[in-house]
Enzyme design. Structure first.
Site, PDB file in Angstrom:
ATOM      1  N   GLU A  85      -4.409   8.299  -2.186  1.00 17.43           N
ATOM      2  CA  GLU A  85      -4.554   7.392  -1.043  1.00 17.43           C
ATOM      3  C   GLU A  85      -4.524   8.108   0.305  1.00 17.43           C
ATOM      4  OE1 GLU A  85      -4.778   4.241  -2.630  1.00 17.43           O
ATOM      5  OE2 GLU A  85      -5.970   3.989  -0.826  1.00 17.43           O
ATOM      6  N   THR A 125      -5.724  -0.682  -5.495  1.00 18.17           N
ATOM      7  CA  THR A 125      -6.470   0.574  -5.563  1.00 18.17           C
ATOM      8  C   THR A 125      -5.612   1.789  -5.901  1.00 18.17           C
ATOM      9  OG1 THR A 125      -8.135   1.876  -4.354  1.00 18.17           O
ATOM     10  CG2 THR A 125      -6.197   1.198  -3.112  1.00 18.17           C
ATOM     11  N   THR A 144     -11.501   1.123  -6.140  1.00 19.08           N
ATOM     12  CA  THR A 144     -10.755  -0.126  -5.909  1.00 19.08           C
ATOM     13  C   THR A 144     -11.186  -1.302  -6.800  1.00 19.08           C
ATOM     14  OG1 THR A 144     -10.506   0.604  -3.622  1.00 19.08           O
ATOM     15  CG2 THR A 144      -9.929  -1.662  -4.041  1.00 19.08           C
ATOM     16  N   ARG A 170       0.854  -1.182   0.000  1.00 16.75           N
ATOM     17  CA  ARG A 170       0.000   0.000   0.000  1.00 16.75           C
ATOM     18  C   ARG A 170       0.897   1.241   0.000  1.00 16.75           C
ATOM     19  NH1 ARG A 170      -5.034   1.605   0.936  1.00 16.75           N
ATOM     20  NH2 ARG A 170      -5.673   3.046   2.563  1.00 16.75           N
ATOM     21  N   SER A 173      -7.070   1.197   5.890  1.00 15.32           N
ATOM     22  CA  SER A 173      -7.794   0.775   4.691  1.00 15.32           C
ATOM     23  C   SER A 173      -8.959  -0.118   5.049  1.00 15.32           C
ATOM     24  CB  SER A 173      -6.829  -0.001   3.788  1.00 15.32           C
ATOM     25  OG  SER A 173      -7.513  -0.512   2.669  1.00 15.32           O
TER      26      SER A 173
END
Ligand SMILES: *[C@@H]1O[C@H](CO)[C@@H](O)[C@H](O)[C@H]1NC(C)=O
Ligand SMILES: *[C@@H]1O[C@H](CO)[C@@H](O)[C@H](O)[C@H]1NC(C)=O
Ligand SMILES: *[C@@H]1O[C@H](CO)[C@@H](O)[C@H](O)[C@H]1NC(C)=O
Ligand SMILES: *[C@@H]1O[C@H](CO)[C@@H](O)[C@H](O)[C@H]1NC(C)=O
Ligand SMILES: *[C@@H]1O[C@H](CO)[C@@H](O)[C@H](O)[C@H]1NC(C)=O
Length: 558
Positions: A423, A402, A384, A109, A442
């Protein structure tokens, strides 16, 4: 001579036996494949958001690739077919179960760059809206992650995984129906036409492309070609990275080459949570896995023990589910990057004592004010993609990827063809501080469930805040209420928003809605349901694969 003769006879007999064994094996294999119900597969399957990308994944498996090869190819393809959902300018979480049952979590991520806007969280939206803006760009991890999982589990050459996507991006594809529908939404249309994305998604009159138009990504095709040839380093230390940084700076962002160079994939064991006879493997924080496990563990005790429910039983089932989801909303702040807070983590969410303590607070005949659940109202998000893959060797991959919101922050890098994530908005409403290197919390929860009978369910979802409800209800419907996997995913959901209002997907049983209102639940409307669940399940040697029809997905297997 006699020796020679007997040798010859032995040989013939041996060959005959071998042939017979081979025939039996073939027969059994044939029977196993033929024995699977129609619509299911005998060997392997990929459930992505679109048929074209499920097929891109399957083609890797059929060429001898592993489930990881299939997942990477399907995701690269998704970056072209559903560019609003994910891409190499974003990040992912992969849960991978080896054939022997070892389950690992690969977390790539995005992280906060070294330098970021002062008082960033002051820019957070206070109502439901999109958050364009370069201040929200996190350091993309996507390709470093692919590189790592490919190194550990890949069987095909790296460059091979890019072939289908380069071809689509360069040759063009007829406007994917889901994207056409999305771009026709006046809200999204405005957003895109006013942004740098218009360069690739609009015609020469700056009107968004629509049904029947051809979608092309020539710059992205070039970028993917370079990465296919030179590896992820082309982005993290090389020229593509330098171009990307230039474009981010042109858009006002703060990312530096140093941020790309220092990006690291995090690898750890998945968390394993027992749910009666089921063992559920979930990704640890900052993913949403613990919230999913918390809801399911709470619900286990409340479930009716049969599949055909009358209105009262159905209402009770959803009432308890909604109560569980309200508490889960109040616990969202327990999910954060564990590297940045040693004092408290989400471990208690899967602790039976804590779950029992919360369960005792849920009553069957009423609901409560927001304060009862310690909810700090924030805003919801969406976006996503998810892909579930099972290969012929038994490797299982559950991957959620995503760029955060729809088209991320709508910032397009013209030098590289990459669409950038936003993000960092995931910190909004869920954190009070932001630190360099930190990952935002998340909702993503790529999961793998093992049933007592040896069955395997690879499942995950997309749709931002709706992920938890969508995945939890699909699992409840399938594993506990006995619906087929297809029906379990297709049934309209009840979503509890971040203010604890309940939103019902169109088609939700109206008698049950009335029953829930009578129990005091506050109902709100939303035109947007972005919940999508893609799953693959192996049971008794047959594989069922479902791509959610909400996003017009179709799985592929063989
Ligand atoms: C686009 O939206 C309009 C209304 O906003 C609708 O009439 C039309 O059918 C839609 N077209 C497509 C291709 O979805
Ligand atoms: C189902 O639950 C009810 C009440 O909790 C119980 O009386 C009944 O025996 C259960 N049936 C089965 C088949 O377990
Ligand atoms: C709602 O669910 C009940 C119980 O399963 C069922 O009898 C009824 O037909 C459903 N109503 C609608 C409108 O689908
Ligand atoms: C750690 O998390 C707790 C609970 O969310 C919070 O109160 C505390 O401020 C956090 N500490 C740091 C250093 O972020
Ligand atoms: C809910 O049930 C409890 C006892 O089980 C009862 O005391 C209470 O009055 C009921 N509340 C409502 C709103 O019916």
């Amino acid at each position: 001579m006699a020796n020679c003769k007997s040798w010859f006879v032995c040989c013939v007999v041996a060959l005959g036996l071998l042939g017979a064994v081979a025939l039996i094996c073939l027969g059994v294999a044939f029977f196993a494949v033929q024995g699977c119900p129609s619509g299911s597969f005998g060997r392997a399957a990929v459930s992505a958001d679109s048929w074209i990308c499920s097929k891109a994944g399957r083609s890797m498996l059929q060429q001898g690739g592993s489930a990881v090869d299939g997942a990477i190819a399907a995701l690269l393809c998704t970056s072209v077919v559903n560019p609003q959902s994910m891409g190499i300018g974003g990040g992912s979480m992969f849960t991978i179960r080896s054939k022997t049952g070892n389950v690992k979590f690969f977390n790539f991520r995005e992280v906060v760059p070294k330098s970021f806007k002062e008082n960033l969280l002051n820019d957070c939206p206070t109502t439901f809206r999109m958050s364009p803006g370069s201040q929200w760009i996190g350091v993309p991890g996507e390709l470093r992650g692919y590189e790592e999982v490919h190194k550990q589990y890949g069987k095909l050459p790296w460059a091979k995984l890019f072939e289908p996507s380069i071809q689509l991006a360069r040759g063009g594809i007829e406007m994917p129906p889901y994207l056409a529908k999305l771009l026709n939404n006046s809200f999204v249309k405005n957003l895109v036409e006013k942004s740098s994305l218009c360069k690739i998604l609009c015609d020469k009159n700056r009107i968004v492309l629509g049904k029947g138009d051809i979608l092309k990504f020539p710059k992205l095709a070039e970028t993917m070609e370079t990465i296919a040839e030179k590896g992820a380093d082309a982005l993290y230390t090389g020229e593509i990275g330098q171009d990307l940084i230039k474009d981010i700076k042109d858009a006002g962002g703060t990312l530096e080459m140093e941020d790309l160079k220092s990006f690291h994939v995090r690898v750890e064991d998945a968390w394993t949570v027992p749910l009666g006879n089921i063992r559920m493997h979930i990704p640890p924080p900052p993913s949403g896995g613990a919230l999913l496990a918390f809801i399911l563990a709470l619900m286990k005790e409340f479930l009716p023990n049969q599949s055909s429910l009358d209105v009262y039983q159905k209402t009770q089932m959803y009432h308890h589910y909604i109560e569980a989801a309200k508490f889960a909303n109040g616990l969202k702040r327990s999910i954060f990057d564990p590297k940045f807070n040693k004092t408290k983590s989400a471990n208690h969410l899967i602790d039976p004592n804590f779950i029992n303590h919360i369960r005792a607070k849920i009553v069957s005949n009423r609901t409560h004010d927001v304060s009862y659940y310690a909810v700090k109202p924030s805003s919801d998000r969406f976006g996503t993609t998810h892909v579930s893959v099972l290969d012929v060797d038994g490797l299982a991959v559950s991957a959620t990827s995503t760029i955060n919101e729809i088209f991320g922050g709508t910032i397009y890098s013209p030098r590289t063809g990459i669409i950038l994530n936003n993000e960092l908005t995931d910190f909004c409403g869920r954190a009070d501080t932001v630190r360099a290197g930190e990952q935002p919390p998340s909702a993503m929860t790529p999961a793998i469930l093992e049933t007592q009978s040896g069955g395997l369910l690879v499942i995950g979802g997309s749709g931002g805040s709706m992920i938890t409800s969508a995945v939890a209800l699909s699992i409840i419907n399938h594993l506990w209420l006995g619906m087929t996997l297809k029906d379990a995913i297709a049934v309209p959901i009840a979503f509890v928003d971040s203010q604890n209002n309940v939103k019902f997907e169109p088609g939700f049983n109206t008698s049950v809605i009335d029953g829930l209102k009578a129990l005091g639940h506050k109902v709100a409307d939303t035109p947007y349901f972005f919940n999508v669940v893609n799953a693959v399940e192996k049971e008794d040697g047959c594989i069922a694969a479902i791509s959610d029809s909400r996003k017009m997905g179709v799985p592929a297997g063989y």
